[in-house]
Design an enzyme around this catalytic site. Structure first.
Site, mmCIF file in Angstrom:
data_model
loop_
_atom_site.group_PDB
_atom_site.id
_atom_site.type_symbol
_atom_site.label_atom_id
_atom_site.label_comp_id
_atom_site.label_asym_id
_atom_site.label_seq_id
_atom_site.Cartn_x
_atom_site.Cartn_y
_atom_site.Cartn_z
ATOM 1 N N HIS A 46 -8.168 -7.656 12.924
ATOM 2 C CA HIS A 46 -8.344 -6.838 11.723
ATOM 3 C C HIS A 46 -8.890 -7.607 10.527
ATOM 4 C CE1 HIS A 46 -6.941 -3.207 13.537
ATOM 5 N NE2 HIS A 46 -5.790 -3.743 13.876
ATOM 6 N N ARG A 71 -5.004 -14.439 16.694
ATOM 7 C CA ARG A 71 -5.027 -13.142 17.371
ATOM 8 C C ARG A 71 -6.489 -12.830 17.671
ATOM 9 N NH1 ARG A 71 -2.649 -7.365 15.242
ATOM 10 N NH2 ARG A 71 -3.980 -7.742 13.415
ATOM 11 N N GLU A 147 2.161 -2.095 21.395
ATOM 12 C CA GLU A 147 1.871 -1.224 20.249
ATOM 13 C C GLU A 147 1.127 0.032 20.665
ATOM 14 O OE1 GLU A 147 -0.596 -3.457 17.493
ATOM 15 O OE2 GLU A 147 -1.884 -4.202 19.073
ATOM 16 N N ASP A 173 0.595 0.220 14.581
ATOM 17 C CA ASP A 173 0.068 0.871 15.787
ATOM 18 C C ASP A 173 1.206 1.466 16.599
ATOM 19 O OD1 ASP A 173 -2.786 0.770 15.880
ATOM 20 O OD2 ASP A 173 -2.649 -1.400 16.060
HETATM 21 C C1 3PY Z 1 0.216 -3.443 13.771
HETATM 22 O O1 3PY Z 1 1.091 -3.228 12.927
HETATM 23 O O2 3PY Z 1 -0.195 -2.591 14.564
HETATM 24 C C2 3PY Z 1 -0.380 -4.776 13.859
HETATM 25 O O3 3PY Z 1 -1.142 -5.015 14.761
HETATM 26 C C3 3PY Z 1 -0.047 -5.776 12.804
HETATM 27 O O4 3PY Z 1 -1.148 -6.534 12.473
HETATM 28 MG MG MG Z 2 -1.882 -3.341 15.763
#
Ligand code: 3PY
Ligand code: MG
Length: 262
Positions: A46, A71, A147, A173
């Site tokens: 991100h 990441r 997630e 997510d």
């Molecule tokens: C999320 O909260 O989905 C993340 O990937 C945090 O960066």
């Molecule tokens: Mg995420």
């Protein structure tokens, strides 16, 4: 090989606090690395960061006490190989849906016969030391992010994958996966239960657990819940929150404080 201090901290039963570098600047990553954190994660998913910039950030982190990790933008074998070759001491891979996905993470992080990582450690050798090849498999960390609805459905199978060090929660997510808005209410259902389930699955399989937090309160709760790795928001959130707090104090206004969210 230089010890992975982040891994050692967690294995010793202490909660590591991990900075999250999204600003795309070597200098900003270096500043964060001197901010008391155990490690800094360079965020290519991100953060507006591509590989060349990530290498600069990992290089800048070398002069700090923080362990450099990353990441990747996705579960990409070549990108993970390049990040590790650039000196990252571990990866936190987003959107892992299945045990097969998690095995692909292990394949990218471990050398044969444990995985399929290609040999050419480049900067990893400079940062890690000349005996890097002999110890990299034991030192480098492989985390799978849970997630997605599929990741939740396959939680147990993912947690059981050999060679994977831990599970990591992306709460926004995960909120979407649970059908609620992405500003996480971690003290309420359904997020509360999902976080507890993921943490329990990691522990049941002898794995580490980590979570991205949206506020200091959430971070403290997650530390108390027994998470091995707690991320206190990203650098952009910290900068914006600190600027807002100074502005409020100077203007004598009621503190609006660091706001949750990006
Ligand atoms: C999320 O909260 O989905 C993340 O990937 C945090 O960066
Ligand atoms: Mg995420």
């Amino acid at each position: 090989m230089r010890t992975n201090a982040l891994k050692a901290t967690m294995k010793a039963g202490r909660t590591a606090v991990v900075g999250w570098a999204s600003l795309g600047s070597g200098y900003a990553a270096e500043v964060l690395g001197h901010g008391g954190v155990d490690a800094v994660c360079v965020d290519l998913q991100h953060g507006p960061i591509f590989l060349d910039r990530a290498v600069e950030m990992l290089t800048a982190l070398s002069s700090t006490p923080a362990t450099p990790i990353a990441r990747p933008s996705g579960n990409d074998f070549a990108e993970i190989n390049k990040l590790l070759d650039a000196g990252a001491y571990g990866v936190i891979v987003p959107m892992i849906d299945t045990a097969e996905d998690a095995r692909r993470v292990v394949d990218a992080v471990r050398y044969p016969p444990r995985g399929r990582r290609s040999f050419g450690p480049a900067r990893g050798l400079l940062y890690g030391g000349s005996d890097y090849a002999a110890h990299a498999d034991d030192e480098l960390l492989a985390f799978a992010m849970i997630e997605t609805p599929q990741g939740l459905a396959n939680l147990d199978a993912i947690a059981g994958v050999e060679g994977l060090d831990g599970l990591f929660i992306g709460p926004t997510d995960l909120s979407l996966a649970l059908g609620v808005p992405p500003s996480p209410k971690w003290r309420e259902e359904p997020l509360r239960g999902a976080i507890a389930r993921i943490h329990a699955a990691a522990k049941a399989h002898g794995k580490l657990s980590g979570i991205f937090c949206m506020s200091p309160e959430m971070g403290a709760d997650m530390r108390a819940a027994g998470f091995d790795m707690v991320v206190p928001g990203n650098d952009a959130m910290l900068l914006r929150g600190a600027a807002q707090a100074w502005c409020d104090a100077i203007r004598g206004e009621a503190a609006s404080g660091p706001k949750p969210g990006y």
